[in-house]
Write a protein that holds these residues in place. Sequence first.
Motif, PDB file in Angstrom:
ATOM      1  N   ARG A 858      -8.974 -14.629  38.138  1.00 55.95           N
ATOM      2  CA  ARG A 858      -8.472 -16.016  37.483  1.00 55.95           C
ATOM      3  C   ARG A 858      -9.240 -16.426  36.071  1.00 55.95           C
ATOM      4  O   ARG A 858      -8.954 -16.765  35.681  1.00 55.95           O
ATOM      5  N   THR A1071       0.679 -16.939  33.438  1.00 56.85           N
ATOM      6  CA  THR A1071       0.060 -17.440  35.229  1.00 56.85           C
ATOM      7  C   THR A1071       0.397 -16.977  36.458  1.00 56.85           C
ATOM      8  O   THR A1071       1.625 -16.743  36.667  1.00 56.85           O
ATOM      9  N   THR A1079       1.260 -25.643  41.413  1.00 54.57           N
ATOM     10  CA  THR A1079       0.972 -24.875  39.742  1.00 54.57           C
ATOM     11  C   THR A1079       1.092 -26.005  38.626  1.00 54.57           C
ATOM     12  O   THR A1079       2.113 -26.489  38.587  1.00 54.57           O
TER      13      THR A1079
END
Length: 1184
Positions: A858, A1071, A1079
Amino acid sequence: MPEPEKKDETANGQPEESVTPDSNGAPLQPAISLEVSPPPEEANTLKKLSIELPNDSVPVTSMGRKDSVWSLGESQPAEEVDKPIETPTSSLLTLKPVSGTVTVGGDITFVAKVEAKDLLRKPTVKWFKGKWMDLASKTGKHLQLKETFDRNAKVYTFEMQIIKAKENYAGNYRCEVSLKDKLDSCSFDLEVKAGGSQSIDIRSAFKRSTEGQEDAGELDFSALLKHREHKQQDDTPEVDVWEILKNARPDQYEKIAFMYGITDLRGLLRRMKKIPKEEKKSEAFAKKLDPAYQVDKGGKIRLAVDLTDPTVDLKWYKNGHEIRPSPKYIFEHKGTQRILVINNCALNDDAAYSVAAGDEKCSTELFVKELPVKIVKGLEPVTTTVNERIELMCEVTEEGAPVKWMKNGVEIPTGVRSRYRVKCEGNKHYLVIDDASLEDTGTYSIMASGGSSEAHVQVDLKPLKIHGDLQDTKVMLGKPLKLQCEISPGNVPGRWYRNGQLIQPNDRINITHKNRVHELSIETSSLHDSGDYTFVPEGYSHSLSAKVHVIDPPKVHLEGLNFVDNTVTVIAGNKMRLEIPISGEPVPKVVWMKGERVILESGNRVRAETYVDQTTLTIEITEREDTGNYKLVLQNEAGEASASIKLKVVDIPDSPDAPLVPVIGGDWCSMTWEPPKYDGGSPILGYYIERKKKQSSRWMRINFDLIKETTYEPKKMIEGVPYEVRIFAVNAIGVSKPSEPSKAFTPLAVTSEPTMLVVDDVTDTTVTVKWRPPETIGAAGLDGYLVEYCLEGSEEWIPANTELIDKTRYTIKGLTPETKVFIRVKAVNAAGASAPRNTQHAVLVKEVIEPPKIRVPRHLKQTYTKRVGEAVNLVVPFMGKPRPKVTWLKDGQPIDPAHVSIRNSDCDSIIFIRKAERSHSGKYHMNVQVESHVDSADMDIQVIDLPGPPQTVTIEDVWGENVSLSWTPPKDNGNAAITGYTIQKADKKTMEWYTCIEHYHRNSIAITELVVGNEYYFRIFSENMCGLSESATQTKKSALIVKEDMKVKIFDYNDHDFNEAPKFTQPLINTFGIAGYNTTLNCSVRAHPKAKVTWMKNKIIIGDDPRYRMFSNQGVCTLEIRKPSPYDGGMYTCRAINDLGEAQVECKLEVKGGFTFYELMQRGVPLHLIDKYMTETKVVEQDK
């Protein structure tokens, strides 16, 4: 004729309120009413106050009456109101309220002040009217309470303001100040002077006010006594009720008051009594009866009236009842005079009399005075003896007059059951006592209304003579007993005592008295009847005595011991004390024998003891030899008795032999043993088992209920710890000694099965499996693992390893391609092999190609930032089979291994830079390839450093105490954006630098508040995310601040045009989201005027969907997706629009859901099936 002392009745016979004068002759007022006459504009709201007065000044007779009330007003002077009792108080009040005077309808204010210098908190102030009435609840339009605080003087001011005062407001008031344990109070008076005449509405004057009305806030004290519901105001025409009441009879007042809503009837009556009555000239009577007459009892009275018309019918009444002519009542006529003669007046003639002539009536009252009764001949003293007759006589002046007999100052009861008789014969009164006793001695008196007389009566005893005394007696138990004596006088009663205790007759004991003979008889004698008997004549000090002895043959009482067959069982080694109840009078002699041997009282181990009611055989330590028959012999003067008792001595069993442990488990074992050789004379009831660790000395019982069998399986033992066990035998006597311990044994168990068996790799000839260790290994430890496989369709398991292996991964080799095998793993230790762990499905022996997949961490999906000199260590995991080929590019060119180290493994690739430099910044491209399958990923690395100083710093202008500076940005920004500047100044004389401003963003500034006469230099530092530049750029020239006239130099400049079309300064980034977790998508836009931001998903505008939340703050736009699912994946667009144009950015959102690769590996799914599942999931998501 004198006036009556106290008699006042209305015409209907009901007594009115009376007033009793006090000791000074002034009449007391047990009931005072307050009538309030309001101002003219409030003439219809007259109020009345009636409050119970708990005061000692009210007579006792009025304290018990319900109408004994008081009020604050009705012309009562303020000084006559009871003042509260002053208690020792602290001086809190610096200014006390003073008495004042106000006219009706005027205003007045009372002020109290408290100094607050030494007070920690505000004091509490209460205002009272009279003794108890708290005025805090009566605030309204006529009463206001205020409080203020002067912060400068530190003084509390409390005010009580009375608005539009009324007459009933007059009276005594009190102000009380309290603070914790301090108290101060002050009393003051209010005098209300009447104004002009006021009209009174009688209906409102005698109605009690109710809460909730317009005047509820007035000082309406009657509301405290009784709450009434609000009534609608009567709109009936005005009626003069006074005139109606004046013309009505008194018996009609209550009816009229009820008709017109007047509730205070007592106040109405008192007001009526004060109204002067107009004397009406009678038409029927020329002369009426006097108000009252008095006559002596037995006398004669004449009641006379004169008539204006002699022909009018005349009737006389007594208490409302017509009087008929009789010898007692005689009617006489003399011209116009009519006379009623009452002869021989008695007390019942004391009544109200009236005479009616036509419709007119006049009345009077007759009081009959009773003459005192005097004693003519008094009582004479009497001396006599017991049982004689006593008669006392007294003579009075009036026949049948009531008298009262008393003895020693106490009235004598003369009822039916009284021993006193009272009789009257004419003027003589007698008191007779038929059977005199010693208690009749005393002083007797007789009391009449006109005098009294007394005399002493003395009653003495007669001399006692004994004709037959009591005799000593001996009687057999259960036989009758009789005692008697003869004395004179014969009517003297007496009491019987045994050993000083009074004897009461009952079903067994009979006491008789006949003439001179007194007798005590007992039908069935008992041992308790023995003793000294005494007869005491009542009233005499002499007594008669005799002794009674009850004898009884000896007996042995074995029936109450509950011995079966007279057998006593004793445990060997214990002390035996056998208590046998015996009886006999006198106490018998006792002999214990065993066989021919006599047991003596002086024996050591075995001895016999005898008491009054029992005999005891004691054996200190019983032995088996004490078993046998024992004989008990009793003897006294009344006879002989014997009994036989058998003694049995029992013992605990012998200890069993050592137990055997033939079978041993993981935490249990199986043990057996043999019964003891000797059971102690009592059957074996069961066994207790104890165990202990071999190294310990502490035994622990493992069963609390007896075990009937000779086998047992103990459980819950610790694996790998040596144990020993032993046995106790139990019979009715007790528990035996423990057996010898068994041989030591150690519980051991195999481990649990291995866990998480999965296929790790498959080739054309091998299958690699891996697993996790067993959850439970046990004390025996883990020696290794055994891997076996079985071909599909066969039941034979073939060992894959001939020797145990320690690792949890193994490759089975030599397999035939395209075959399917089942695989299992066992854990082996000293106790044996565990249960196997099997694969869920058959494994196909064939190599599977897994397309490569890069899993970018990430933190690498955004720009990775490091400072110059720091180490860079990036790990990028990936997947693929067979082993993928990994290549790296930087800005499209191969990476020089001399500057950047790259290490690749089967599952990840590592980039390592020991000391980062700015030249290492750039876009790194990673390529992973398995045959024709390729996957790639890009990562941005930014190495930043401190910025350089501004290029030039110029002093633009100097005016007054101000200097204008400008500068150019630095040539080197340190590979990061400039975030601000720090400006410093220094005096030319000292050259000490001081910071003027930090984090300044613009390239020009005006420095103010400089010192006149000083000369300054300036320097500026650049700043980025790493910090300030190492050096600063200084002005070449200095600025001199001179003192001169201030002149403003106006510069010509053009206004800057801030209008700008939307421009995204930070785009959206692709993403990955996790299903079920919120999110967010973020970007930033700059525009002027402010742009309108719209979010879209797959080119469709997102409306008011509650699953989405959109924020925009200072140009930062955020879209939050609440708990997304795989269906929320797609292309998201952020569009900004204003009048100058529009702009938009896009990103891709991928929501991961369902089973992950790790979860599938945990479930033991083969890799080729996992690959198939992941591929299908990806295709389905792309289609969606």
